[in-house]
Motif scaffolding. Structure first.
Motif, PDB file in Angstrom:
ATOM      1  N   GLY A  60       7.856  -2.503 -15.801  1.00 26.08           N
ATOM      2  CA  GLY A  60       7.397  -1.832 -17.017  1.00 26.08           C
ATOM      3  C   GLY A  60       7.222  -0.330 -16.806  1.00 26.08           C
ATOM      4  O   GLY A  60       7.210   0.444 -17.758  1.00 26.08           O
ATOM      5  N   GLN A  61       7.092   0.076 -15.535  1.00 26.00           N
ATOM      6  CA  GLN A  61       6.934   1.496 -15.187  1.00 26.00           C
ATOM      7  C   GLN A  61       7.947   1.935 -14.131  1.00 26.00           C
ATOM      8  O   GLN A  61       8.395   3.070 -14.140  1.00 26.00           O
ATOM      9  CB  GLN A  61       5.520   1.738 -14.598  1.00 26.00           C
ATOM     10  N   ARG A  62       8.262   1.030 -13.206  1.00 26.79           N
ATOM     11  CA  ARG A  62       9.048   1.400 -12.033  1.00 26.79           C
ATOM     12  C   ARG A  62      10.148   0.377 -11.772  1.00 26.79           C
ATOM     13  O   ARG A  62       9.981  -0.810 -12.056  1.00 26.79           O
ATOM     14  CB  ARG A  62       8.140   1.477 -10.799  1.00 26.79           C
ATOM     15  N   VAL A  63      11.240   0.861 -11.179  1.00 28.48           N
ATOM     16  CA  VAL A  63      12.360  -0.018 -10.805  1.00 28.48           C
ATOM     17  C   VAL A  63      12.233  -0.334  -9.312  1.00 28.48           C
ATOM     18  O   VAL A  63      12.177   0.582  -8.486  1.00 28.48           O
ATOM     19  CB  VAL A  63      13.715   0.679 -11.068  1.00 28.48           C
ATOM     20  N   THR A 103       8.718   5.499  -3.910  1.00 29.14           N
ATOM     21  CA  THR A 103       7.639   5.223  -2.954  1.00 29.14           C
ATOM     22  C   THR A 103       7.776   3.783  -2.455  1.00 29.14           C
ATOM     23  O   THR A 103       8.241   2.918  -3.207  1.00 29.14           O
ATOM     24  CB  THR A 103       6.241   5.392  -3.600  1.00 29.14           C
ATOM     25  N   PRO A 104       7.349   3.523  -1.225  1.00 25.86           N
ATOM     26  CA  PRO A 104       7.377   2.133  -0.743  1.00 25.86           C
ATOM     27  C   PRO A 104       6.378   1.292  -1.539  1.00 25.86           C
ATOM     28  O   PRO A 104       5.337   1.793  -1.954  1.00 25.86           O
ATOM     29  CB  PRO A 104       6.938   2.242   0.723  1.00 25.86           C
ATOM     30  N   VAL A 105       6.702   0.023  -1.758  1.00 24.93           N
ATOM     31  CA  VAL A 105       5.751  -0.874  -2.426  1.00 24.93           C
ATOM     32  C   VAL A 105       4.796  -1.431  -1.367  1.00 24.93           C
ATOM     33  O   VAL A 105       5.002  -1.255  -0.168  1.00 24.93           O
ATOM     34  CB  VAL A 105       6.467  -2.028  -3.179  1.00 24.93           C
ATOM     35  N   THR A 106       3.752  -2.113  -1.825  1.00 25.17           N
ATOM     36  CA  THR A 106       2.780  -2.690  -0.883  1.00 25.17           C
ATOM     37  C   THR A 106       3.430  -3.854  -0.121  1.00 25.17           C
ATOM     38  O   THR A 106       4.421  -4.436  -0.580  1.00 25.17           O
ATOM     39  CB  THR A 106       1.555  -3.244  -1.629  1.00 25.17           C
ATOM     40  N   ASP A 107       2.834  -4.206   1.016  1.00 22.28           N
ATOM     41  CA  ASP A 107       3.346  -5.333   1.800  1.00 22.28           C
ATOM     42  C   ASP A 107       3.325  -6.607   0.964  1.00 22.28           C
ATOM     43  O   ASP A 107       4.243  -7.429   1.049  1.00 22.28           O
ATOM     44  CB  ASP A 107       2.494  -5.546   3.059  1.00 22.28           C
ATOM     45  N   GLU A 108       2.285  -6.760   0.154  1.00 22.37           N
ATOM     46  CA  GLU A 108       2.181  -7.972  -0.653  1.00 22.37           C
ATOM     47  C   GLU A 108       3.315  -8.028  -1.689  1.00 22.37           C
ATOM     48  O   GLU A 108       3.941  -9.073  -1.879  1.00 22.37           O
ATOM     49  CB  GLU A 108       0.798  -8.012  -1.341  1.00 22.37           C
ATOM     50  N   GLU A 109       3.588  -6.880  -2.341  1.00 18.51           N
ATOM     51  CA  GLU A 109       4.702  -6.843  -3.312  1.00 18.51           C
ATOM     52  C   GLU A 109       6.019  -7.186  -2.619  1.00 18.51           C
ATOM     53  O   GLU A 109       6.852  -7.916  -3.163  1.00 18.51           O
ATOM     54  CB  GLU A 109       4.796  -5.462  -3.961  1.00 18.51           C
ATOM     55  N   ALA A 110       6.199  -6.648  -1.418  1.00 16.71           N
ATOM     56  CA  ALA A 110       7.446  -6.901  -0.682  1.00 16.71           C
ATOM     57  C   ALA A 110       7.540  -8.373  -0.299  1.00 16.71           C
ATOM     58  O   ALA A 110       8.627  -8.973  -0.345  1.00 16.71           O
ATOM     59  CB  ALA A 110       7.511  -6.012   0.562  1.00 16.71           C
ATOM     60  N   TYR A 164      10.940  -0.701  -2.268  1.00 13.54           N
ATOM     61  CA  TYR A 164      10.692   0.629  -2.824  1.00 13.54           C
ATOM     62  C   TYR A 164      10.599   0.505  -4.342  1.00 13.54           C
ATOM     63  O   TYR A 164      11.220  -0.375  -4.945  1.00 13.54           O
ATOM     64  CB  TYR A 164      11.844   1.580  -2.507  1.00 13.54           C
ATOM     65  N   ALA A 165       9.843   1.426  -4.937  1.00 18.20           N
ATOM     66  CA  ALA A 165       9.778   1.488  -6.395  1.00 18.20           C
ATOM     67  C   ALA A 165      10.090   2.911  -6.845  1.00 18.20           C
ATOM     68  O   ALA A 165       9.580   3.882  -6.277  1.00 18.20           O
ATOM     69  CB  ALA A 165       8.393   1.078  -6.879  1.00 18.20           C
TER      70      ALA A 165
END
Ligand SMILES: Cc1cc2nc3c(=O)[nH]c(=O)nc-3n(C[C@H](O)[C@H](O)[C@H](O)COP(=O)(O)O)c2cc1C
Length: 201
Positions: A60-63, A103-110, A164-165
């Protein structure tokens, strides 16, 4: 092709918020469709650097996209955290080009994104390194089969898995029209929202 296909309302007004428009163009994760996109970064030698990646998610904000920390693109993003992604949606005669800051995403998102990948792509993330690439095809397949034999259960992401986002600063929506000219909505981020221009081409 109708006016709605051009993402404008009956008065010809384009949406003020391109993020809302992008959400309406891109498939949701629930659809099971994972688009690919060309990810363009700035090469360490200054030349453009481009390759295909999966569009993991639009939140909704980032790819979001995912890769290997040892990859060329990871090194390039570490040097210059800016990129453009080009998403081609041929079935709807659309192209979405998004430029922005990465920016890198969080470890949990990854971790969540890794769990959503197919088994094949998970194994690929574990095995596909420079050492394997240098092996002959037969040996590569043997190592693949051995990994599958040893790791039959669900696998966690390798330490080299990274997400990454991309936060957009520019968004270009291209819509083809078999009965008329193609049309682009060109948005760029301003201090208080988004500015819009209509471009040909
Ligand atoms: C259809 C397709 C999807 C791909 N998806 C990914 C992906 O999601 N992440 C990734 O790291 N590489 C993906 N690749 C491989 C990349 O195109 C590229 O070869 C690899 O990431 C190394 O790129 P680099 O050396 O520029 O970092 C994909 C390739 C294809 C053809």
């Amino acid at each position: 092709m109708s006016e709605t296909d051009l993402a404008v309302d009956a008065t010809g007004t384009a949406p003020a918020d391109p993020l809302v428009l992008a959400a309406s163009w891109l498939p949701t994760p629930a659809s099971g469709v994972t688009p690919t996109m060309t990810l363009s970064t700035i090469g360490l030698d200054g030349y453009p650097s481009a390759r295909t990646v999966l569009l993991s998610r639009f939140d909704g904000q980032r790819v979001h996209f995912h890769t290997d920390t040892r990859s060329r693109k990871a090194a390039e993003l570490s040097a210059v955290p800016r990129a453009t992604v080009t998403v081609l949606l041929p079935e709807s005669a659309r192209q979405l080009v998004v430029t922005g800051d990465v920016t890198p995403v969080t470890d949990e998102e990854a971790r969540v994104a890794f769990a959503a990948r197919t088994r094949y792509l998970q194994v690929l993330a574990w095995l596909n390194d420079h050492e394997l690439a240098a092996e002959p095809p037969e040996r590569r397949r043997e190592r693949w089969a051995a990994f599958e034999r040893d790791r039959v259960d669900a696998i966690e992401p390798p330490a080299t898995w990274v997400g990454y986002a991309l936060t957009p600063v520019r968004m270009l929506f291209w819509q083809g029209d078999v009965d008329g000219p193609s049309n682009r909505l060109a948005y760029h981020r301003t201090d208080d929202g988004w500015a819009l221009e209509r471009w040909p081409g």
